[in-house]
Design an enzyme around this catalytic site. Structure first.
Site, PDB file in Angstrom:
ATOM      1  N   ASP A  13     -22.815   4.181  13.248  1.00 49.14           N
ATOM      2  CA  ASP A  13     -22.988   3.612  14.577  1.00 49.14           C
ATOM      3  C   ASP A  13     -23.384   2.155  14.367  1.00 49.14           C
ATOM      4  O   ASP A  13     -24.529   1.856  14.045  1.00 49.14           O
ATOM      5  CB  ASP A  13     -24.081   4.407  15.313  1.00 49.14           C
ATOM      6  CG  ASP A  13     -24.549   3.732  16.597  1.00 49.14           C
ATOM      7  OD1 ASP A  13     -23.954   2.717  17.005  1.00 49.14           O
ATOM      8  OD2 ASP A  13     -25.530   4.235  17.186  1.00 49.14           O
ATOM      9  N   LYS A  49     -22.664  -8.274  17.258  1.00 47.30           N
ATOM     10  CA  LYS A  49     -21.660  -7.414  17.881  1.00 47.30           C
ATOM     11  C   LYS A  49     -21.119  -8.007  19.184  1.00 47.30           C
ATOM     12  O   LYS A  49     -19.970  -7.813  19.540  1.00 47.30           O
ATOM     13  CB  LYS A  49     -22.294  -6.050  18.163  1.00 47.30           C
ATOM     14  CG  LYS A  49     -21.299  -4.976  18.580  1.00 47.30           C
ATOM     15  CD  LYS A  49     -22.028  -3.658  18.724  1.00 47.30           C
ATOM     16  CE  LYS A  49     -21.147  -2.563  19.244  1.00 47.30           C
ATOM     17  NZ  LYS A  49     -21.879  -1.304  19.368  1.00 47.30           N
ATOM     18  N   GLU A  59     -18.180   5.169  21.390  1.00 45.73           N
ATOM     19  CA  GLU A  59     -19.572   5.632  21.308  1.00 45.73           C
ATOM     20  C   GLU A  59     -19.888   6.814  22.238  1.00 45.73           C
ATOM     21  O   GLU A  59     -20.472   7.798  21.785  1.00 45.73           O
ATOM     22  CB  GLU A  59     -20.517   4.449  21.566  1.00 45.73           C
ATOM     23  CG  GLU A  59     -20.575   3.513  20.369  1.00 45.73           C
ATOM     24  CD  GLU A  59     -21.030   2.106  20.708  1.00 45.73           C
ATOM     25  OE1 GLU A  59     -21.532   1.890  21.828  1.00 45.73           O
ATOM     26  OE2 GLU A  59     -20.869   1.217  19.854  1.00 45.73           O
ATOM     27  N   ASP A  88     -24.298   5.883  29.310  1.00 49.75           N
ATOM     28  CA  ASP A  88     -24.802   5.140  28.150  1.00 49.75           C
ATOM     29  C   ASP A  88     -25.211   3.734  28.577  1.00 49.75           C
ATOM     30  O   ASP A  88     -24.362   2.864  28.769  1.00 49.75           O
ATOM     31  CB  ASP A  88     -23.685   5.098  27.086  1.00 49.75           C
ATOM     32  CG  ASP A  88     -24.109   4.363  25.815  1.00 49.75           C
ATOM     33  OD1 ASP A  88     -25.228   3.813  25.779  1.00 49.75           O
ATOM     34  OD2 ASP A  88     -23.321   4.345  24.862  1.00 49.75           O
TER      35      ASP A  88
END
Lengths: 564, 145
Positions: A7, A65, A138, A160
């Site tokens: 992850d 990211k 994810e 999420d």
């Protein structure tokens, strides 16, 4: 074949593997998560807790990211290269820890990640020498962990909400089948927005209407500090000095709830649209699985429960779930067992039409892999070329969508308008990556378009970086590995020595003994033993690491702010 | 092989969605290559969608789905004008809901009329327009990036 799930998160990353069929986190530096932070102060990159602890912000990259897929350079490096440094470190540390080589991995990306961002993630992995079995989304990964753990059947949503992004996916779970029905999200929605709202309100109350970007940055840290320390208090305040004037920054419980509500409303709107895409309503849901740091907050839990009127599942660890799912999927891809994962295209893909409209070729929420074709023709006599603009997004106008690439099919034989037959073929593979081909049907003239224009690294750059990486690997592997262990251990020793005063006293003596022993056997190059003792020390320090770093960060930042 | 055959279903518009999903899963499980699964995904995504399935069904029966009657075109033009005239947001949402209900109604109407291809294709034209009307009003869920 030994596989792992990674992850690769915005603020922190986690690596897991299957141990006797059960997912388990491989602890790095004694912690479950590795901060996705890289420091370049010493030339060679320092990653994770050590980079955070270095407190050398001027040479440190946070949240890389967010910049994946852009062509920015940070300290002369592309975002993919910086991510590669994080991945290399995780890989190496995990290999050292488990004493075996990692053959391949499944890496997770946000469901809404664009083509460029996925490509950059894949590039990062190849630079780090990791074979990518698959990139998976994810929320899908989280649902795998959830579905297998609870052995649930039915229709579930994954909500999420993290620091900076929101994803909402609806899945059907049954007997080892994970079918994504629809997905949606927002790239810029999450905890960071709370910080921004706290900052804006406080600046306004203090009459600071013309804050510079530097002042905003400092203010944001104070805002974040207030948010993280509000806890169960009614309100919290702290000093904030800018332009040599003292100000009070404040956060009340009431305000916090108002900010969170604003964010929740936005997420609910997106969720409603996703449900509609899946031709479902919230009554059809058997539950909502909560993932991401923000969902730990009781306000958010309350809003979700009340608005969806459905049971929430918040007992899977939001930190571990995504990497668990990735590890499970990696294993199933290699073992070829009965697990079936069906993911979808997150955003509609198409080409610009004459007049600025969009011809949608692959619609959002179409299961992948998928190939679709469209036929176009010339609109002028003797037209020999045709320009195409590849687009991503739901809006009806080309200019409102994101442009993935521009290309021209040349060499169409001269013929009257409307006779040429140009076929455009879009394929999205299992990783969610798009490939575009165009050809003229009667003559067979064709062109392949690699969608990498905005991926940050050109083909040549990629080859260069890969060659460099491979050259480094050409050395005798054992020797290289031992050198890596040595460097890594020396770094850890330095790090432990710097924080040993902050762990409880009864542990300090044991730690000192072990460090001296470690230094001795490291000189003797007894690497097997080095690993054992290093592991023991990691466990000792790991217990206190999070706390130390938190204290250090909040304390330090506030001092910095007061001083400035 | 057409999409219905690929997923082992009778060539009928009115279909058993559970059976479609069941056959899709079992075919995916036994598919060897990504080409196979690509084709399965293509077939599944067309068949599970009421509108795409109607268009595909008509094409299989060699009925063109391109043309729209001028009567329908005028009707639709008026509808857009009316929609644009709404001053507030709530009215627009209410109108959208009305269209959604109408779409549902037309779909069940399609199922009843699959024997009469002319009628079927008329209903389909109207459906296609209503749907594209809604699509235009749809905001991008990934609003900023």
């Amino acid at each position: 074949m030994f596989t792992v799930g990674i992850d690769l998160g915005t603020t922190a990353s986690v690596i897991s593997y299957l141990k006797n069929g059960v997912p388990e986190v491989i602890k790095i530096d004694g912690g479950i998560t590795v901060p996705s932070v890289v420091n370049y102060g010493e030339g060679s990159p320092i990653v994770g807790s050590k980079a955070v602890y270095s407190a050398d912000d001027a040479n440190t990259v946070f949240s890389v990211k967010r910049r994946m897929g852009s062509d920015e350079k940070i300290f002369g490096r592309s975002p993919a290269e910086i991510s590669a440094d994080i991945l290399s470190y995780i890989k190496l540390s995990a290999e050292i820890k488990l004493g075996k080589k990692i053959d391949a991995a499944v890496i997770t990306v946000p469901a809404h990640f664009s083509d460029a961002q996925r490509t950059a993630t894949k590039q990062a992995a190849s630079i780090a020498g990791i074979k990518v079995l698959r990139l998976i989304n994810e929320p899908t990964a989280a649902s795998i962990a959830f579905g297998l753990d609870k052995n649930k059947k039915g229709i579930f949503a994954v909500y999420d909400l993290g620091g900076g992004t929101f994803d909402f996916s609806v899945l059907r779970l049954s007997d080892g089948i994970f079918q994504v029905l629809a997905t949606g999200g927002d790239n810029y929605l999450g905890g960071d927005d709370v910080d921004r709202m706290i900052l804006e309100d406080n600046f306004r109350k203090s009459g600071i209407l013309d804050a510079t970007s530097n002042e905003k940055m400092l203010g944001k840290r104070v805002a974040k500090f207030l948010k993280e320390n509000l806890g169960e208090r009614i309100s919290i305040e702290t000093d904030f000095i800018i332009r040599d004037q003292p100000y009070k920054f404040e956060l009340t419980r009431e305000d916090a709830e108002r900010y969170l509500k604003k964010i929740f409303e936005k997420t609910f709107l997106i969720a409603s649209q996703v449900l509609e895409d899946a031709q479902l309503s919230s009554e059809d849901l058997d539950g909502v699985v909560l993932v991401g740091g923000m969902t730990k907050l009781s306000f958010i839990k309350k809003f979700v429960t009340e608005s969806f009127e459905v049971q929430i599942f918040d007992d899977i660890s939001p930190e571990k779930a995504v990497s668990y799912g990735a590890a499970i999927h990696a294993n199933s891809l290699v073992e070829k067992n009965n697990m079936l994962l069906i993911d979808v295209v997150p955003l509609t893909l198409g080409v610009e039409t004459f007049g600025g409209g969009v011809d949608k070729i692959i619609h959002r929420n179409t299961p992948i892999p998928i190939t679709e074709r469209r036929e176009y023709t010339t609109y002028q006599d003797n037209q020999t070329g045709m320009r195409f603009r590849v687009l991503q997004g739901e809006r009806p106008l080309a200019d409102e969508c994101r442009t993935l690439a521009n290309f021209e099919l040349k060499g169409i034989p001269a013929m009257p308008a409307g006779l040429a037959r140009v076929v455009v073929e879009f394929s999205v593979d299992v990783n969610g990556l798009l490939d575009v081909k165009a050809y003229e049907k009667t003559t067979g003239i064709s062109q392949e378009i690699v969608i990498e224009s905005s991926a940050g690294l050109s083909g040549d750059e990629m080859v260069e970086i890969l060659e460099k990486a491979f050259k480094e690997k050409e050395n005798d592997e054992i020797k290289a590995n031992n050198i890596a262990i040595k460097i890594e251990t020396e770094r850890s020793i330095k790090f432990w020595k710097s924080i040993i005063g902050e762990i409880p006293e009864n542990f300090q003596e044991i730690a000192y003994d072990k460090i001296s022993k470690l230094e001795k056997i490291l000189l003797e190059e007894k690497f097997q033993e080095v690993l054992l003792i290093k592991n023991e020390l990691e466990n000792i320090f790991g217990k206190f690491l999070d706390e130390i770093i938190n204290n250090h960060l909040s304390g330090k930042k506030l001092q910095d702010i007061r001083r400035s | 092989m057409n999409y219905f055959e690929i997923l082992r279903l009778p060539i009928k518009y009115d279909m058993d969605v559970d059976l479609l999903t069941k056959n899709y899963f079992s075919s995916l499980r036994s598919s060897e290559s990504s080409v196979d699964s690509g084709l399965l995904n293509e077939a599944y995504s067309v068949l599970k969608n009421d509108l795409k399935r109607a268009e595909y069904f008509l094409n299989l029966k060699n009925v063109s789905t391109e043309k729209m009657s001028s009567e329908l075109a005028i009707q639709m033009f008026e509808m857009r004008e009316k929609y644009e005239s709404f001053a507030n947001w709530e009215e627009k949402i209410e109108f959208q809901k009305k269209i959604k209900r109408k779409i549902k109604e037309l779909i069940s109407y399609l199922k009843e009329n699959e024997g009469d291809l002319k009628k079927f294709s008329e209903i389909f034209s109207e459906l296609k327009f209503l749907n594209s009307f809604l699509e235009k009003e749809r905001s991008d869920v990934y609003s900023r990036d």
